[in-house]
Design a protein around this motif. Sequence first.
Motif, short mmCIF file in Angstrom:
data_model
loop_
_atom_site.label_atom_id
_atom_site.label_comp_id
_atom_site.label_asym_id
_atom_site.label_seq_id
_atom_site.Cartn_x
_atom_site.Cartn_y
_atom_site.Cartn_z
N MET A 56 -27.64 8.98 -28.59
CA MET A 56 -28.69 9.99 -28.39
C MET A 56 -29.38 9.81 -27.05
N MET A 57 -29.54 8.55 -26.60
CA MET A 57 -30.28 8.32 -25.38
C MET A 57 -29.57 8.87 -24.15
N SER A 89 -27.48 15.57 -29.41
CA SER A 89 -26.75 14.36 -29.05
C SER A 89 -26.52 13.47 -30.26
N GLY A 90 -26.74 14.03 -31.46
CA GLY A 90 -26.52 13.28 -32.68
C GLY A 90 -25.65 14.05 -33.64
N SER A 91 -25.90 13.86 -34.91
CA SER A 91 -25.01 14.41 -35.94
C SER A 91 -25.52 15.70 -36.56
N GLY A 92 -26.76 16.06 -36.27
CA GLY A 92 -27.37 17.19 -36.95
C GLY A 92 -28.05 16.79 -38.23
N ALA A 130 -32.57 12.77 -39.88
CA ALA A 130 -33.02 11.58 -39.14
C ALA A 130 -32.81 11.77 -37.64
N ASP A 131 -31.67 12.34 -37.25
CA ASP A 131 -31.43 12.57 -35.82
C ASP A 131 -32.39 13.62 -35.28
N GLY A 132 -32.72 14.61 -36.09
CA GLY A 132 -33.68 15.61 -35.67
C GLY A 132 -35.04 15.00 -35.40
#
Length: 487
Positions: A1-2, A345-348, A351-353
């Motif tokens: 994500m970074m 930049s994550g999975s959707g 938690a990523d949100g």
Amino acid sequence: MMLILLPLLAAAAADTSSPTPTPTPAIAAPAPVTEALATAATGTRIGLLVVDEAGREIVAIRPDDRFVPASNTKLFTTAAAFAMLETEGADTAAGASVRLEPRGALRDVVLVGAGDARLSSARDCTNDCLATLVDAVARETKVVGDVIGDDTAFPDERWPAGMSWNNMVGRYGTAVSALTMDDNEVALTVRPGRAGGAPEVSGDGYYRIDNRVVTVPAGGKRSIGYMREPGSDLLRLTGTIPADASPYEVRLGVDDPAHRAAWRFAELLRSAGVRVTGKVGVRHRPVMPADDPKVRGNAPAARPPEVPALARLTPAPLREDLVHTNKVSQNLHTELLLRRVGAVSGSGSVADGHAAMDAVLERAGIQRRQYDFGDGSGMSNYNRVTPRASVRLLRWGAEQPWGAAWRETFPIAGKDGTLANRFKGTALEGRLFAKTGTLNASNALAGYFTTATGRTFTFAAYANDMPGDVSATASLDAALVAVAAAN
């Protein structure tokens, strides 16, 4: 994500390079403000922070206490959407698509969702229409096997943590899915019959109906209730409807939106002359344990060999959906925004949100202890925020390139959205722009207003713990009118 967020943080270094100024001592609330807040039910806990253009505190009542913000949560989610999706161009989500996958002598129809909230099966649809995909299949073949709804673009997290289970049956608590159609709602119409008899209940057949509503004589009371156990397709209707009443529409939530979309797609295929020989099915992406070292961010599960899309829809600009989302406080659309932010930049995943939102709020200078979110829409009772955090977000947002567009998504007092019937006939009618919030024992309002002398103030007002869930909106509104009048 970074890898994605670090450039954004670097570009916004000016936002966080200097410490947040220490607030000046609050001016005592004018007597009319105190009197207005005193009208709230005994035991109500109120937080109110109002600041002027320079950030000086005009009124500060429990500004650092944490409150359940209800739909004020949408302020934070839509700000993240503007920062990461709409303005910076990181949103690559497209509309729904359809493909034909070979399976023996037949081909299965796979309807694939991409996280757009506006796919429609309505007869008068003009954009983002399911019928467009139906026509594409009908031109290609007249016989298909299974019809499958695929929502694997996001992990299968249909309800936010902390949402009350009793909301699941209604339209405000419908399940969240990357394959969303008609706001994941099913509409039924109840038409009165003869007094003493059962009314007529019509729908499209998705739910089985146990109709226990009774038609009462003309002039009687309409009181219709409904109940459906989670996971069941049996809907029980109860109550009364007067013989002279107009048809009454009931809108219900859906437990499995991908299944509902595939079911509806199969119905439309048959209407278009396509024979469906198989069944209606779904493809979900299971949620993986967050501490599983083999899984990063709930990565997509293995799929069958990719088949090119037969047709793909192009939704209207995201900004239009952001306006709709905040004006009417649309829960489902906000939850999808949170997942789309998490998919940059994550999975959707949820938690990523929230991780992506944390990065945006850090840029805004909001301290992590000032908030907690279980969802993106405000249906979760786990959400907490301080008035100071909301005011800080509003002031920071106003300085961003997208600030004016974000403000245009807010309801206008006495004019539209969820504020259409509030502040009517007061000095703040048409002069207050704010996001509302209502949940069990929680009322919220935060935004901007113009004072009697033409100044622009930023505010956040919260009321929690009202006994008997008595609304405190009248008290909050009156307090804001008093502040505007005194300045």
